[in-house]
Enzyme design. Structure first.
Site, mmCIF file in Angstrom:
data_model
loop_
_atom_site.group_PDB
_atom_site.id
_atom_site.type_symbol
_atom_site.label_atom_id
_atom_site.label_comp_id
_atom_site.label_asym_id
_atom_site.label_seq_id
_atom_site.Cartn_x
_atom_site.Cartn_y
_atom_site.Cartn_z
ATOM 1 N N ASP A 83 0.825 -1.146 -0.041
ATOM 2 C CA ASP A 83 0.139 -0.017 -0.112
ATOM 3 C C ASP A 83 0.850 1.199 0.159
ATOM 4 O O ASP A 83 1.678 1.458 0.988
ATOM 5 C CB ASP A 83 -0.990 0.013 1.211
ATOM 6 N N ASN A 117 4.166 4.869 -10.275
ATOM 7 C CA ASN A 117 2.817 5.202 -11.097
ATOM 8 C C ASN A 117 1.769 5.276 -10.355
ATOM 9 O O ASN A 117 0.735 5.861 -10.698
ATOM 10 C CB ASN A 117 2.923 4.108 -12.207
ATOM 11 N N TYR A 162 -5.517 16.635 -5.646
ATOM 12 C CA TYR A 162 -4.823 15.879 -6.483
ATOM 13 C C TYR A 162 -3.622 16.806 -7.209
ATOM 14 O O TYR A 162 -2.609 16.433 -7.355
ATOM 15 C CB TYR A 162 -5.782 15.532 -7.684
#
Ligand SMILES: NC(=O)c1ccc[n+]([C@@H]2O[C@H](COP(=O)([O-])OP(=O)(O)OC[C@H]3O[C@@H](n4cnc5c(N)ncnc54)[C@H](OP(=O)(O)O)[C@@H]3O)[C@@H](O)[C@H]2O)c1
Length: 244
Positions: free
Chosen positions: A64, A91, A156
């Site tokens: 994780d 990624n 984000y």
């Protein structure tokens, strides 16, 4: 397709689907050993089958990105198994779509943990091993939002700016060494993520994940003195240079 990465070991995070899965298969096409990182073990296993079919060796390594201990254990087990790491592809990523006023602190923290803190931890843990390779490569997958700001995506956007900032600083630290740091900033790519965040973009206009994977292969196989620090990759119908 060739064997330019024969005997090299690559860690790819977010390999269970989307861009990461395409990158893992493309590296396998050059005969790399690919460590597949993510949380969905079944999906990682499917990717492993594709990696093997493409000519690579696959290792499923559940971890994780928000859990420092699981990332450190993963790196240690890869180092013990192979004795080397040549390539790190950061990624894995998540988005959060909401007006800033409606963004909870935990949404912000989660984006930062997965998209920026996790890659930082992996870079730190992998670097001593990467430096022993004749050519070490780190590729961080940021985003167009890491270059500009998008409404409704403040958490984000901030996390991708952080990832780019860390990459620039690290590239400077490593200047002239055997380890190179690259950033790829894609616009809309045809994955589950963009389907959730930008359902307004026609599927026909989206970038194919394989196109990003080809760019990764170029960056990790290029040897010479020319270094491409960052790739800005837009949809053909989007504004050039990320303007507009
Ligand atoms: N699609 C686009 O248009 C686009 C554009 C620009 C940048 N990007 C960036 O490209 C990267 C890949 O995106 P994508 O479109 O392929 O997204 P995706 O299809 O949603 O896949 C995301 C990947 O990240 C992994 N992941 C998410 N949270 C994780 C966690 N806590 N720990 C470990 N792995 C985790 C997922 O694996 P598990 O679920 O198995 O954990 C999955 O493999 C992201 O960094 C994204 O920000 C995408």
């Amino acid at each position: 397709m060739g064997d330019r990465l024969c005997e090299q070991v690559a860690i790819v995070t977010g390999a269970s689907r989307g861009i990461g899965r395409a990158i893992a298969c493309a590296l396998a096409g050059e005969h790399a050993s690919v460590v597949l990182v993510g949380r969905d073990v079944a999906a990682l296993g499917q990717c492993g089958d594709e990696v093997a079919a493409a000519g690579g060796t696959a290792v499923v390594a559940p971890a994780d990105m928000a859990d420092e201990a699981s990332l450190c254990e993963m790196v240690q087990s890869v180092a013990e198994r192979f004795g080397r790491i040549d390539i790190l592809i950061n990624n894995a990523g998540i988005t959060h779509s909401a007006r800033l006023q409606e963004t909870r602190t935990e949404d912000w923290d989660r984006c930062m943990a997965v998209n920026a803190r996790g890659p930082f931890i992996l870079c730190r843990q992998v670097l001593p091993i990467l430096k022993r390779a004749s050519r070490g490569r780190i590729i961080n997958i940021a985003s167009v939002v890491g270059v500009k700001g998008y409404a409704l995506q403040s958490a984000y956007t901030a996390s991708k700016h952080a990832l780019r900032g860390m990459s620039i600083a690290l590239a400077e630290e490593l200047r002239g060494s055997s380890v190179r740091v690259h950033v790829i900033c894609p616009g809309g790519v045809d994955t589950d993520m963009v389907g959730r965040v930008r359902p307004d973009i026609s599927k026909d206009e989206l970038i194919n994940p394989l196109e990003i994977a080809e760019m990764v292969v170029y960056l990790v196989t290029h040897e010479g003195n020319a270094v491409v620090d960052e790739l800005h990759v837009r949809r053909a119908t989007a504004a050039p240079w990320f303007c507009g």
